[in-house]
Scaffold this active site. Structure first.
Site, PDB file in Angstrom:
ATOM      1  NE  ARG A  76      -8.007 -19.629 -14.335  1.00  0.00           N
ATOM      2  CZ  ARG A  76      -9.056 -20.149 -14.025  1.00  0.00           C
ATOM      3  NH1 ARG A  76      -8.986 -21.677 -13.859  1.00  0.00           N
ATOM      4  NH2 ARG A  76      -9.886 -19.475 -13.531  1.00  0.00           N
ATOM      5  CE1 TYR A 129      16.928 -24.093 -16.758  1.00  0.00           C
ATOM      6  CE2 TYR A 129      15.121 -24.315 -15.338  1.00  0.00           C
ATOM      7  CZ  TYR A 129      15.724 -23.451 -15.857  1.00  0.00           C
ATOM      8  OH  TYR A 129      15.588 -22.066 -16.000  1.00  0.00           O
ATOM      9  CG  ASP A 171      13.826 -30.508 -19.895  1.00  0.00           C
ATOM     10  OD1 ASP A 171      13.830 -30.177 -21.239  1.00  0.00           O
ATOM     11  OD2 ASP A 171      13.788 -29.682 -19.040  1.00  0.00           O
ATOM     12  CE  LYS A 188      15.794 -21.407 -21.460  1.00  0.00           C
ATOM     13  NZ  LYS A 188      16.046 -22.607 -20.442  1.00  0.00           N
TER      14      LYS A 188
END
Ligand SMILES: *Cc1c(COP(=O)(O)O)cnc(C)c1O
Length: 402
Positions: free
Chosen positions: A62, A115, A200, A225
C-alpha cells in the site's frame, strides 16, 4: 520512499527531449546486457525488510510498488515536475485526495460544469460540513477572481500563509461544455491571493497543455482516458512540483488506500508509449469533424478548435492543440437520442480518450447539471479514418434531423 536501492526510473529530465520522445523512452530499466527493455510487473503485497529497524524501505504494497515508478516518472516529466507523480486507483481517487488538500472548514471554488464525479463528490463533502463550495463560470475570469478574493477574505489571516483554506479547482476545457478557462490569469491570481490550485488536465493531456507551467499547484488526470488510451484500465494520477503537497497526497494514498493495481499501471505505461501518435490523430480527426459538423444545418457545435468558438483564442494561447472531445447540440433530447441510437461505427458509451470513438447524450445522467442542454451529445473522437467517422455520423444525423 526507498529511492536509491532500486532500479532508477527517474528519467532523463536533463536531456530536454521532446514529449514525443519522452513517452517512448522514459521509465525504462537501466540499459544492461540481457536486461528486459520494459519494466516488469511486480506482484507482491510485502517487501523484505531489515530485522528490527525502520529501514526506509517499501515495506508494504500500500506504500509503494516498483511497477508504479516508471509511469510516475514519465508523467512527471511530461507535466514538467522534478518530483515523481503519484498514481491512484482511479481518477476519482486522485480527485478525492486533491480535494482533501483543503483545510477543514475551507472553501473550494469549482466550475459549475466539470467532471460530474468531482462535482458530486465535492458536494457530498460540503453537505457533510467538510468544506464550502462556491461554483463559478470559469469562462468568466472576473467572476472567478472575485470568488477567490471573497473566499480568501472570508478565511481571514489564515489564507495568507498558504494554509490551504481556499482551493481553486479548475478543469479546462470543461466536461462536457468545453468551456476554456484563462489558466495563466486564474492561476496567477490564486497564487498571489494565497489560494491553492488544482487543474484537472484529463481532456487536454500534458502533450497539449501544461498547467504547472501556468502556475498550478497540482495537476490531476483520469489516466483511464487518453493517457492509457485503450479503454481497458481505470486509474488516476496527480503531479505536483511542491514537495509538501506531494507528501500530503502520498500520505492520503497510503492511509486512505486508493492504490493502483500493478497490472493496470503497467498497461497504462504501455498505452502511454503511443500517446503522441494517438493525440495527433484524434485531434486532427476532431478538428475535421467539427468543421464538417458546423456546416450541418440545425446543429450547434462546441469545439475550441473552431475559430468561431468562444474559447478559441484562449485555447490557442495556452494549448498546443484543441483536444479530441467535441460536443454537438441537437434541438431536442429525442433527436440526440436518435443520433446515439443510429450510429454504427461510433459506440454509444460514456468515457473518453480511447482509440475508439464514443458518443454520449450527457443529460441521460440524472445528476448532470440542468445548464447542460438536453440535446447535447459529447463526442470522444478516436483514431479511426475520419471519413468513416463522418459518414456514420452524417447518416445518424440525417436519420434524426433529415
Ligand atoms: C473520467 C474523469 C475523471 C474521473 O476519473 P475515473 O478514472 O473515471 O475515476 C475525472 N476528471 C475527468 C475530466 C474525467 O474525464
Amino acid at each position: 520512499m526507498p529511492a536509491g536501492a532500486h532500479a532508477d526510473y527517474s528519467g532523463p529530465m536533463t536531456q530536454n527531449w521532446a514529449p514525443e520522445t519522452v513517452v517512448v523512452e522514459t521509465g525504462r530499466p537501466p540499459r544492461e546486457h540481457d536486461a528486459a527493455l520494459n519494466p516488469p510487473i511486480t506482484l507482491t503485497s510485502t517487501f523484505i525488510g531489515t530485522a528490527g529497524v525502520e529501514d526506509g524501505g517499501r515495506q508494504y504494497g500500500r506504500y509503494g510498488n516498483p511497477t508504479w515508478e516508471p509511469f510516475e516518472a514519465a508523467l512527471a516529466e511530461l507535466e514538467g515536475s522534478a518530483l515523481p507523480g503519484l498514481v491512484f486507483a482511479s481518477g476519482l481517487a486522485a480527485v478525492t485526495a486533491a480535494l482533501d488538500l483543503v483545510a477543514p472548514g475551507g472553501t473550494v471554488i469549482m466550475p459549475r460544469h466539470c467532471y460530474l464525479g468531482a462535482l458530486s463528490g465535492a458536494q457530498e463533502s460540503a453537505a457533510a460540513g467538510r468544506f464550502r463550495i462556491v461554483t463559478v463560470d470559469i469562462e468568466d475570469t472576473a467572476e472567478v477572481t472575485a470568488a477567490i478574493d471573497a473566499a480568501v477574505a472570508g478565511a481571514g489571516d489564515r489564507a495568507s500563509g498558504r494554509d490551504r483554506s481556499v482551493l481553486l479547482w479548475l478543469e479546462s476545457p470543461t466536461n462536457p461544455m468545453l468551456e476554456v478557462a484563462d489558466l495563466p490569469a486564474l492561476l496567477a491570481h490564486a497564487r498571489a491571493a494565497g489560494a491553492l490550485s488544482v487543474v484537472d488536465n484529463t481532456f487536454a493531456t500534458p502533450l497539449v497543455q501544461k498547467p504547472l507551467e501556468h502556475g498550478a499547484d497540482v495537476v490531476l488526470h483520469s489516466v483511464t482516458k487518453s493517457l492509457s488510451g485503450h479503454s481497458d484500465v481505470v486509474l488516476g494520477a496527480t503531479v505536483t512540483a511542491d514537495p509538501e503537497l506531494r507528501e500530503l497526497l502520498h500520505h492520503h494514498r497510503s492511509v486512505r488506500g486508493g492504490i493502483a493495481g500493478p497490472f493496470e499501471v503497467w498497461l497504462a505505461l504501455r498505452g502511454l508509449r503511443t500517446l503522441a501518435l494517438r493525440v495527433e490523430r484524434s485531434q486532427a480527426n476532431a478538428l475535421a469533424l467539427a468543421e464538417r459538423l458546423s456546416e450541418y444545418p440545425g446543429l450547434e457545435v462546441r469545439f475550441p478548435g473552431l475559430a468561431t468558438d468562444p474559447g478559441h483564442a484562449r485555447a490557442a494561447a495556452q494549448m498546443t492543440g484543441f483536444g479530441s472531445i467535441l460536443c454537438i447540440v441537437l434541438p431536442t433530447a429525442e433527436a440526440a437520442r436518435t443520433v446515439a441510437e443510429s450510429v454504427r461505427l461510433w459506440t454509444p458509451a460514456t468515457s473518453l480518450g480511447g482509440v475508439e470513438s464514443l458518443i454520449e447524450r450527457r443529460r441521460r445522467h440524472a445528476a448532470e447539471p440542468e445548464s447542460v442542454p438536453e440535446g447535447l451529445l459529447r463526442l470522444s473522437v478516436g483514431i479511426e479514418h475520419v471519413d468513416d467517422l463522418w459518414a456514420d455520423l452524417e447518416q445518424a444525423l440525417d436519420t434524426a434531423l433529415g
